[in-house]
Design an enzyme around this catalytic site. Structure first.
Site, PDB file in Angstrom:
ATOM      1  N   ARG A  49      28.733  49.974  43.217  1.00  0.00           N
ATOM      2  CA  ARG A  49      28.424  49.351  44.507  1.00  0.00           C
ATOM      3  C   ARG A  49      29.538  49.526  45.530  1.00  0.00           C
ATOM      4  O   ARG A  49      29.308  49.960  46.663  1.00  0.00           O
ATOM      5  CB  ARG A  49      28.218  47.839  44.336  1.00  0.00           C
ATOM      6  CG  ARG A  49      26.850  47.396  43.976  1.00  0.00           C
ATOM      7  CD  ARG A  49      26.939  46.064  43.224  1.00  0.00           C
ATOM      8  NE  ARG A  49      27.387  46.377  41.886  1.00  0.00           N
ATOM      9  CZ  ARG A  49      26.564  46.556  40.875  1.00  0.00           C
ATOM     10  NH1 ARG A  49      25.298  46.321  41.030  1.00  0.00           N
ATOM     11  NH2 ARG A  49      27.003  46.941  39.690  1.00  0.00           N
ATOM     12  N   THR A  50      30.735  49.135  45.142  1.00  0.00           N
ATOM     13  CA  THR A  50      31.823  49.092  46.122  1.00  0.00           C
ATOM     14  C   THR A  50      32.147  50.496  46.621  1.00  0.00           C
ATOM     15  O   THR A  50      32.207  50.749  47.822  1.00  0.00           O
ATOM     16  CB  THR A  50      33.069  48.436  45.498  1.00  0.00           C
ATOM     17  OG1 THR A  50      32.685  47.176  44.955  1.00  0.00           O
ATOM     18  CG2 THR A  50      34.155  48.234  46.536  1.00  0.00           C
ATOM     19  N   LYS A  77      50.131  62.532  36.407  1.00  0.00           N
ATOM     20  CA  LYS A  77      51.396  63.239  36.152  1.00  0.00           C
ATOM     21  C   LYS A  77      52.574  62.304  36.289  1.00  0.00           C
ATOM     22  O   LYS A  77      53.721  62.733  36.379  1.00  0.00           O
ATOM     23  CB  LYS A  77      51.544  64.392  37.151  1.00  0.00           C
ATOM     24  CG  LYS A  77      50.448  65.421  37.100  1.00  0.00           C
ATOM     25  CD  LYS A  77      50.826  66.577  38.024  1.00  0.00           C
ATOM     26  CE  LYS A  77      49.617  67.246  38.630  1.00  0.00           C
ATOM     27  NZ  LYS A  77      49.973  67.972  39.853  1.00  0.00           N
ATOM     28  N   ARG A  98      40.959  50.955  44.642  1.00  0.00           N
ATOM     29  CA  ARG A  98      40.680  50.043  43.516  1.00  0.00           C
ATOM     30  C   ARG A  98      41.565  50.475  42.355  1.00  0.00           C
ATOM     31  O   ARG A  98      41.552  51.642  41.958  1.00  0.00           O
ATOM     32  CB  ARG A  98      39.216  50.112  43.111  1.00  0.00           C
ATOM     33  CG  ARG A  98      38.978  49.408  41.773  1.00  0.00           C
ATOM     34  CD  ARG A  98      37.529  49.246  41.437  1.00  0.00           C
ATOM     35  NE  ARG A  98      36.884  48.260  42.278  1.00  0.00           N
ATOM     36  CZ  ARG A  98      35.648  47.797  42.081  1.00  0.00           C
ATOM     37  NH1 ARG A  98      34.939  48.257  41.065  1.00  0.00           N
ATOM     38  NH2 ARG A  98      35.118  46.900  42.889  1.00  0.00           N
ATOM     39  N   HIS A 123      39.251  40.700  45.398  1.00  0.00           N
ATOM     40  CA  HIS A 123      38.200  41.652  45.783  1.00  0.00           C
ATOM     41  C   HIS A 123      37.656  41.152  47.126  1.00  0.00           C
ATOM     42  O   HIS A 123      36.517  40.703  47.223  1.00  0.00           O
ATOM     43  CB  HIS A 123      37.130  41.690  44.701  1.00  0.00           C
ATOM     44  CG  HIS A 123      36.169  42.830  44.819  1.00  0.00           C
ATOM     45  ND1 HIS A 123      36.125  43.677  45.909  1.00  0.00           N
ATOM     46  CD2 HIS A 123      35.202  43.274  43.961  1.00  0.00           C
ATOM     47  CE1 HIS A 123      35.181  44.570  45.720  1.00  0.00           C
ATOM     48  NE2 HIS A 123      34.609  44.348  44.555  1.00  0.00           N
TER      49      HIS A 123
HETATM   50  C1  NCD Z   1      32.903  43.466  40.682  1.00  0.00           C
HETATM   51  C2  NCD Z   1      34.211  44.164  40.458  1.00  0.00           C
HETATM   52  O1  NCD Z   1      34.269  45.339  40.111  1.00  0.00           O
HETATM   53  O2  NCD Z   1      35.184  43.491  40.645  1.00  0.00           O
HETATM   54  N1  NCD Z   1      31.859  44.282  41.050  1.00  0.00           N
HETATM   55  C3  NCD Z   1      31.749  44.670  42.333  1.00  0.00           C
HETATM   56  O3  NCD Z   1      32.635  45.248  42.900  1.00  0.00           O
HETATM   57  N2  NCD Z   1      30.599  44.374  42.961  1.00  0.00           N
HETATM   58  C4  NCD Z   1      32.570  42.494  39.648  1.00  0.00           C
HETATM   59  C5  NCD Z   1      32.680  42.847  38.218  1.00  0.00           C
HETATM   60  O4  NCD Z   1      33.011  43.942  37.815  1.00  0.00           O
HETATM   61  O5  NCD Z   1      32.404  41.949  37.447  1.00  0.00           O
END
Ligand code: NCD
Length: 275
Positions: A49-50, A77, A98, A123
Site C-alpha cells: 500500500r504505502t 555493500k 521505509r 508511520h
Molecule cells: C503497516 C506498516 O507496514 O507499518 N502497513 C501499512 O503501511 N499500511 C502496518 C503493518 O505492517 O502492520
C-alpha cells in the site's frame, strides 16, 4: 527536512486534507502539477500500500519515480543509511524511506525526506490517511477510540496515537476517557466495544516477535452486533485474522476506504512539499 513524525505534518494538516479532497477522483490525473520532479523510493522493509500509493501519487501528478530495493542498493555493500539518503538526494526532489532504523540515523540532506515507516516507531503518513478517513464522518465531542493490536511493535498504532494526543482540533478527544486495548484484558476490551466511535484494529507484527502472541483480539460477528451503528472500524493493512472476511461486508468497516484514501493523501502531501 525529514518529515519523520506526526508532529512534522500538523502545521499543514488542514490544508493537506482540503487538497486531498480535490484529488479524490481516482480516475483523474494532473500531469502538469509536478512535471519534471523526481521522487525516489527507498524501501528496505516490505510494503504494498504505502510504496505503490506513493509511486502512483507521484505519477498521477506528472512526476517521475526512481527506486532501489535492499538487494540492489549500496547498503548491501555496507554503506550507511545516511550516506545512501544523502546520495539519493543529489538525484531526486523528494525521498520516501521505509527501513528498520530510527530517524535519528537518517542523517541530513537538503532534499525533503518522508518517513514511510521506521521500524517499530512511526508511520506518520498512515496516521494522516487514517485521520483523513475518520474525518469523512461526523466526529462527536468526547470521541471514544479503542485501539487493539501489537502495542509494543506497531508503528501504525504509535503514529495514530500521536495524532490523537497531539491534535485536539482534529480529534475532540478526551484523554481522560481514553481506551486502549494494550491495557485491557480481552474481556474488558469486549466490554468497552459498545461505547466506541472508532475502533482501530491492527495485526500482530509477527516478523518482530520470536514467539507469536496468542489470544489476540479478533473481530467477530458478536462484536460487530454489540457496536454502535455509527462506529467506524479501521485497519491499516495488511489485514490478518483480526479483521476476517465476513467483517468486510459490514459498512462500518472502512478498510478499503483507507486503501483508497492513501492515494489522495499522498498526492496532497507530495503536492504540498514540492509545489
Ligand atoms: C503497516 C506498516 O507496514 O507499518 N502497513 C501499512 O503501511 N499500511 C502496518 C503493518 O505492517 O502492520
Amino acid at each position: 527536512m525529514i518529515y519523520g513524525k506526526v508532529e512534522d505534518y500538523l502545521p499543514f494538516l488542514k490544508s493537506l486534507f482540503n487538497t486531498a479532497n480535490s484529488f479524490k477522483d481516482i480516475d483523474r490525473s494532473y500531469p502538469n502539477l509536478l512535471q519534471g520532479k523526481i521522487m525516489a523510493t527507498l524501501f528496505f522493509e516490505p510494503s504494498t500500500r504505502t510504496r505503490l500509493s506513493f509511486e502512483s501519487a507521484m505519477i498521477k501528478l506528472g512526476g517521475s519515480v526512481v527506486t532501489v530495493n535492499d538487494e540492489s542498493s549500496s547498503l548491501m555493500k555496507g554503506e550507511t543509511l545516511s550516506d545512501t539518503i544523502r546520495t539519493v538526494s543529489e538525484y531526486a526532489d523528494v525521498i520516501v524511506v521505509r527501513c528498520n532504523k530510527p530517524i535519528s540515523e537518517w542523517g541530513e540532506c537538503d532534499c525533503p525526506v518522508i518517513n514511510a515507516g521506521d521500524g517499530k516507531d512511526n508511520h506518520p503518513t498512515q496516521a494522516l490517511l487514517d485521520t483523513y478517513t475518520i474525518n469523512q464522518y461526523e466526529i462527536p465531542r468526547n470521541l471514544k477510540i479503542g485501539i487493539s493490536g501489537d502495542m509494543q511493535n506497531s508503528r501504525t498504532i504509535n503514529s495514530f496515537y500521536d495524532m490523537l494526543t497531539l491534535d485536539n482540533q482534529i480529534f475532540p478527544y478526551d484523554s481522560t476517557q481514553q481506551t486502549s486495548g494494550s491495557f485491557l484484558s480481552l474481556k474488558d476490551f469486549e466490554e468497552i466495544l459498545p461505547e466506541l466511535h472508532v475502533l482501530y484494529l491492527n495485526r500482530v507484527q509477527r516478523e518482530r516477535h520470536e514467539i507469536v502472541p496468542k489470544n489476540t483480539f479478533v473481530l467477530s460477528e458478536k462484536h460487530l452486533n454489540s457496536m454502535r451503528e455509527d462506529a467506524i472500524i479501521l485497519n491499516p493493512g495488511p489485514r490478518r485474522e483480526e479483521l476476517p472476511d465476513h467483517a468486510l461486508n459490514d459498512s462500518r468497516v472502512k478498510f478499503w476506504d483507507q486503501v483508497r484514501n492513501g492515494l489522495c493523501i499522498r498526492m496532497a502531501l507530495l503536492h504540498h512539499i514540492l509545489k
